[in-house]
Scaffold this active site. Structure first.
Site, PDB file in Angstrom:
ATOM      1  N   ARG A 137       0.739  -1.289  -0.019  1.00 60.93           N
ATOM      2  CA  ARG A 137       0.649   0.327   0.087  1.00 60.93           C
ATOM      3  C   ARG A 137       0.748   1.526   0.293  1.00 60.93           C
ATOM      4  O   ARG A 137       1.827   0.954   0.408  1.00 60.93           O
ATOM      5  CB  ARG A 137      -0.884   0.220   1.279  1.00 60.93           C
ATOM      6  CG  ARG A 137      -1.308  -1.047   1.453  1.00 60.93           C
ATOM      7  CD  ARG A 137      -3.070  -1.362   2.577  1.00 60.93           C
ATOM      8  NE  ARG A 137      -3.542  -2.019   2.735  1.00 60.93           N
ATOM      9  CZ  ARG A 137      -3.258  -3.739   3.280  1.00 60.93           C
ATOM     10  NH1 ARG A 137      -2.194  -3.414   3.670  1.00 60.93           N
ATOM     11  NH2 ARG A 137      -3.740  -4.348   3.392  1.00 60.93           N
ATOM     12  N   LYS A 162      -1.738  -2.042   7.446  1.00 58.17           N
ATOM     13  CA  LYS A 162      -3.138  -1.667   7.803  1.00 58.17           C
ATOM     14  C   LYS A 162      -3.869  -2.375   8.561  1.00 58.17           C
ATOM     15  O   LYS A 162      -3.346  -3.902   9.263  1.00 58.17           O
ATOM     16  CB  LYS A 162      -4.256  -1.529   6.518  1.00 58.17           C
ATOM     17  CG  LYS A 162      -5.108  -1.531   6.188  1.00 58.17           C
ATOM     18  CD  LYS A 162      -5.807  -1.474   5.301  1.00 58.17           C
ATOM     19  CE  LYS A 162      -7.364  -1.105   5.484  1.00 58.17           C
ATOM     20  NZ  LYS A 162      -8.377  -1.371   4.127  1.00 58.17           N
ATOM     21  N   HIS A 227      -2.477   2.462  -6.312  1.00 55.40           N
ATOM     22  CA  HIS A 227      -3.347   0.849  -5.695  1.00 55.40           C
ATOM     23  C   HIS A 227      -3.199  -0.232  -6.604  1.00 55.40           C
ATOM     24  O   HIS A 227      -3.601  -0.863  -6.080  1.00 55.40           O
ATOM     25  CB  HIS A 227      -4.361   1.591  -4.993  1.00 55.40           C
ATOM     26  CG  HIS A 227      -5.013   0.545  -3.928  1.00 55.40           C
ATOM     27  ND1 HIS A 227      -4.534   0.351  -2.296  1.00 55.40           N
ATOM     28  CD2 HIS A 227      -5.747  -0.286  -3.865  1.00 55.40           C
ATOM     29  CE1 HIS A 227      -4.636  -0.461  -1.694  1.00 55.40           C
ATOM     30  NE2 HIS A 227      -5.702  -0.686  -3.144  1.00 55.40           N
ATOM     31  N   ARG A 230      -0.414  -2.871  -6.982  1.00 55.04           N
ATOM     32  CA  ARG A 230      -0.962  -3.272  -5.481  1.00 55.04           C
ATOM     33  C   ARG A 230      -1.805  -4.675  -6.483  1.00 55.04           C
ATOM     34  O   ARG A 230      -1.637  -5.550  -6.795  1.00 55.04           O
ATOM     35  CB  ARG A 230      -1.544  -2.595  -4.961  1.00 55.04           C
ATOM     36  CG  ARG A 230      -1.653  -3.565  -3.747  1.00 55.04           C
ATOM     37  CD  ARG A 230      -2.759  -3.252  -2.115  1.00 55.04           C
ATOM     38  NE  ARG A 230      -2.842  -3.537  -1.583  1.00 55.04           N
ATOM     39  CZ  ARG A 230      -2.757  -4.540  -0.602  1.00 55.04           C
ATOM     40  NH1 ARG A 230      -1.561  -4.780  -0.090  1.00 55.04           N
ATOM     41  NH2 ARG A 230      -3.165  -5.057   0.536  1.00 55.04           N
ATOM     42  N   HIS A 253      -4.373  -9.106   3.829  1.00 54.53           N
ATOM     43  CA  HIS A 253      -5.710  -9.371   4.021  1.00 54.53           C
ATOM     44  C   HIS A 253      -6.403  -9.825   5.570  1.00 54.53           C
ATOM     45  O   HIS A 253      -5.814 -11.624   4.855  1.00 54.53           O
ATOM     46  CB  HIS A 253      -6.147 -10.395   2.488  1.00 54.53           C
ATOM     47  CG  HIS A 253      -6.640  -8.526   2.071  1.00 54.53           C
ATOM     48  ND1 HIS A 253      -6.141  -8.869   0.490  1.00 54.53           N
ATOM     49  CD2 HIS A 253      -6.308  -7.778   1.648  1.00 54.53           C
ATOM     50  CE1 HIS A 253      -6.156  -8.071  -0.149  1.00 54.53           C
ATOM     51  NE2 HIS A 253      -5.924  -7.058   0.303  1.00 54.53           N
ATOM     52  N   TYR A 262      -9.925 -11.247  -6.619  1.00 49.42           N
ATOM     53  CA  TYR A 262      -8.735 -11.126  -7.925  1.00 49.42           C
ATOM     54  C   TYR A 262      -9.279 -12.420  -8.824  1.00 49.42           C
ATOM     55  O   TYR A 262      -8.130 -12.487  -9.526  1.00 49.42           O
ATOM     56  CB  TYR A 262      -6.885 -10.814  -7.594  1.00 49.42           C
ATOM     57  CG  TYR A 262      -6.506  -9.593  -6.580  1.00 49.42           C
ATOM     58  CD1 TYR A 262      -6.845  -8.260  -7.147  1.00 49.42           C
ATOM     59  CD2 TYR A 262      -7.000  -9.818  -4.835  1.00 49.42           C
ATOM     60  CE1 TYR A 262      -6.480  -7.998  -6.551  1.00 49.42           C
ATOM     61  CE2 TYR A 262      -6.717  -8.533  -4.803  1.00 49.42           C
ATOM     62  CZ  TYR A 262      -6.523  -7.690  -5.139  1.00 49.42           C
ATOM     63  OH  TYR A 262      -6.156  -6.336  -4.845  1.00 49.42           O
TER      64      TYR A 262
END
Length: 324
Positions: A137, A162, A227, A230, A253, A262
């Site tokens: 990120r 995050k 992003h 990413r 995640h 994805y």
């Protein structure tokens, strides 16, 4: 004149978030949402009722606020009423909005190669290479430190990303060589990418500008963002048959569902799936005259359509319909 959020309430709101370990970004967002609600209300937010909340949500919806913004307001106001004001039941009356299920836009490997090729500046090319080669990120890139680069184990440590969690990502040999060139050129000691202010890292806004200028130089017709690199990282790994749980760990995640989306944009993977139409067994062989094109569409005269069907006049058909 718009009514301002009282200073004591603002300070208490910030203190409540500090106690619970909320990030600086979340604190800024929550304060801004409560201030906007106070301006709309035109009075102290502590006296708001259910109808005031409903009117504010209707105001946001008719003003074209995105579902993301409306849900952010819900989270902020629920925290404000439940924790800061001690009115737990009021915030629960706020309605969350269903967000659109949009697929991420990604670059092809050829587009990524062109993007990096059109960046002559070492620092800028290194930043974009880290974004794509490690799937970080933008907030994680700006906070990278020199000590986070582990050349012996060929990994990069992401500290407190995050969700306040640590993780490791791979370090490609090409990326390591670029990092060594950057270190020999600038000799950074703290932040890997120092900012203009002493002791501060580069800002996320600077990284966004770097990406935008690179996309313009490459002549890409997509709205390229940091992003998006990413997203491209995850999609290209999936197309190369990397296990989705490994990709989940690399991206940081918490939920596998977030990573699984994805699979819907990995075109190589989707294209490799064989259609059931191609897997049908060969058709059985029939006598050649079964599909004879010389057959008449209708039998001559007023006879039956099929040899085994007894002829009936129109009155028979009508009687059958009425008695059915």
């Amino acid at each position: 004149m718009a009514f301002e959020l009282p200073t004591d309430l603002r300070d208490r709101l910030v203190e409540d978030m500090v106690i619970r370990g909320y990030s600086d970004g979340t604190q800024r967002d929550y304060v801004r949402c409560v201030e906007d609600f106070t301006h709309f209300l035109g009075g102290p937010p502590g006296f708001a009722d259910v109808e005031d909340l409903r009117r504010y949500q209707l105001h946001l919806a008719t003003s074209g606020a995105s579902p993301y913004k409306m849900n952010a307001v819900v989270s902020a106001l629920r925290f404000f009423f439940k924790v800061t004001l001690g009115r737990a039941g009021l915030g629960e009356r706020l309605a969350r909005v269903r967000q659109e299920d949009r697929l991420p836009v990604v670059l092809s490997p050829e587009e990524v190669a062109l993007l990096l090729h059109c960046v002559p500046n070492l620092k800028h090319r290194l930043i974009l290479s880290i974004a794509y080669g490690c799937g970080l990120r933008v907030s994680e890139i700006v906070r990278l430190k020199v000590v986070d680069i582990d050349s012996l184990r060929m990994v990069i440590r992401i500290e407190q990303g995050k969700g306040r969690s640590d993780r490791y990502v791979m370090l490609a040999p090409d990326l390591l060589e670029m990092l060594r060139q950057w270190w020999r050129k600038t000799r950074p000691t703290g932040w890997l990418f120092p900012g203009r202010e002493p002791g501060q890292p580069i800002t996320t806004r600077q990284l966004d500008r770097i990406c935008k200028h690179a996309a313009e130089a490459a002549g890409l017709d997509k709205r390229v963002s940091m992003h998006m690199l990413r997203h491209s990282f995850a999609t290209h790994l999936l197309e190369n048959k990397t296990d989705v749980r490994v990709i989940q760990a690399l991206l940081g995640h918490k939920k596998l569902d977030t990573t699984s989306r994805y699979t819907r944009v990995a075109l190589k993977t989707l294209g490799a799936v064989q259609s059931p139409l191609s897997m049908l067994p060969p058709a059985p062989e029939y006598p050649a005259d079964l599909f004879d094109d010389d057959w008449p569409d209708e039998a001559p005269g007023a006879g039956p359509d099929y040899a085994w069907e007894a002829p009936r006049d129109d009155s028979d058909w009508l009687l059958a319909d009425l008695t059915a």
